[in-house]
Design an enzyme around this catalytic site. Structure first.
Site, PDB file in Angstrom:
ATOM      1  N   ASP A 170       0.842  -1.198   0.000  1.00  0.00           N
ATOM      2  CA  ASP A 170       0.000   0.000   0.000  1.00  0.00           C
ATOM      3  C   ASP A 170       0.883   1.257   0.000  1.00  0.00           C
ATOM      4  OD1 ASP A 170      -2.084   1.812   0.245  1.00  0.00           O
ATOM      5  OD2 ASP A 170      -2.334   1.482   2.382  1.00  0.00           O
ATOM      6  N   GLU A 172      -2.413  10.742  -0.887  1.00  0.00           N
ATOM      7  CA  GLU A 172      -3.703  10.054  -0.957  1.00  0.00           C
ATOM      8  C   GLU A 172      -4.213   9.703   0.439  1.00  0.00           C
ATOM      9  OE1 GLU A 172      -6.883   8.519  -3.245  1.00  0.00           O
ATOM     10  OE2 GLU A 172      -5.300   9.951  -3.584  1.00  0.00           O
ATOM     11  N   GLU A 173      -3.292   9.331   1.309  1.00  0.00           N
ATOM     12  CA  GLU A 173      -3.673   8.901   2.654  1.00  0.00           C
ATOM     13  C   GLU A 173      -3.943  10.074   3.591  1.00  0.00           C
ATOM     14  OE1 GLU A 173      -4.469   5.949   3.051  1.00  0.00           O
ATOM     15  OE2 GLU A 173      -3.181   4.630   1.886  1.00  0.00           O
TER      16      GLU A 173
END
Length: 158
Positions: free
Chosen positions: A41, A73-74
């Site tokens: 991830d 993105e996180e």
């Protein structure tokens, strides 16, 4: 943060019609979260995007695909939101394949944990994962109802 975007060579901007050219976006994100295997991830998704670029580069006339790597993105989808802002008005997105954590496989019992709320968002998938004793041996295809034919084709290919 910084996003990366690549498109096949050729004329850009407006197509032969009256609006922006259509494209399919293939993307993944560059960042990870604490206590997550960053190789999965989401370095695995980045690797697939890079391999897609290599394969497309060999084609004499590559399809109209926009390859994107999103940063941050996180942290609230910042990178992908910025990418959408940049695409609006210049390209018509016909679809998107977002490659998320595609590099992990394990048939060991209990090797797949779902994030909080996953069962509420995807009850059938969560039930199937539970019935499989939480093995990490599946590919989950998430899609809009209107994208069902494309999602089914993707699932068959995967």
């Amino acid at each position: 943060g910084a996003n990366l975007r690549a498109e096949p060579p050729g004329p850009r901007g407006r197509g032969e019609g009256t609006g922006p050219r259509s494209t399919v976006v293939v993307g993944a994100h560059l960042d990870t979260v604490l206590d997550s295997p960053g190789a999965d991830d989401n370095a695995s998704g980045v690797a697939v995007v890079l391999e897609t670029a290599r394969v497309l580069a060999r084609l004499p006339q590559p399809p109209d695909v926009t390859l994107m790597l999103f940063d941050m993105e996180e942290t609230g989808l910042i990178g992908s939101r910025e990418a959408v802002r940049q695409l609006v008005g210049t390209r018509r997105v016909a679809g998107m394949i977002c490659l998320e954590s595609v590099g992990y496989f394990s048939s060991a019992l209990g090797s797949q944990r779902l994030p909080p709320g996953a069962g509420l968002a995807f009850p059938a998938a969560a039930e199937a994962i539970a019935e499989g004793h939480h093995r990490g041996d599946f590919t989950l295809v998430v899609h809009r109802t209107s994208s069902r034919p494309a999602a089914e084709a993707w699932a068959r290919a995967a």
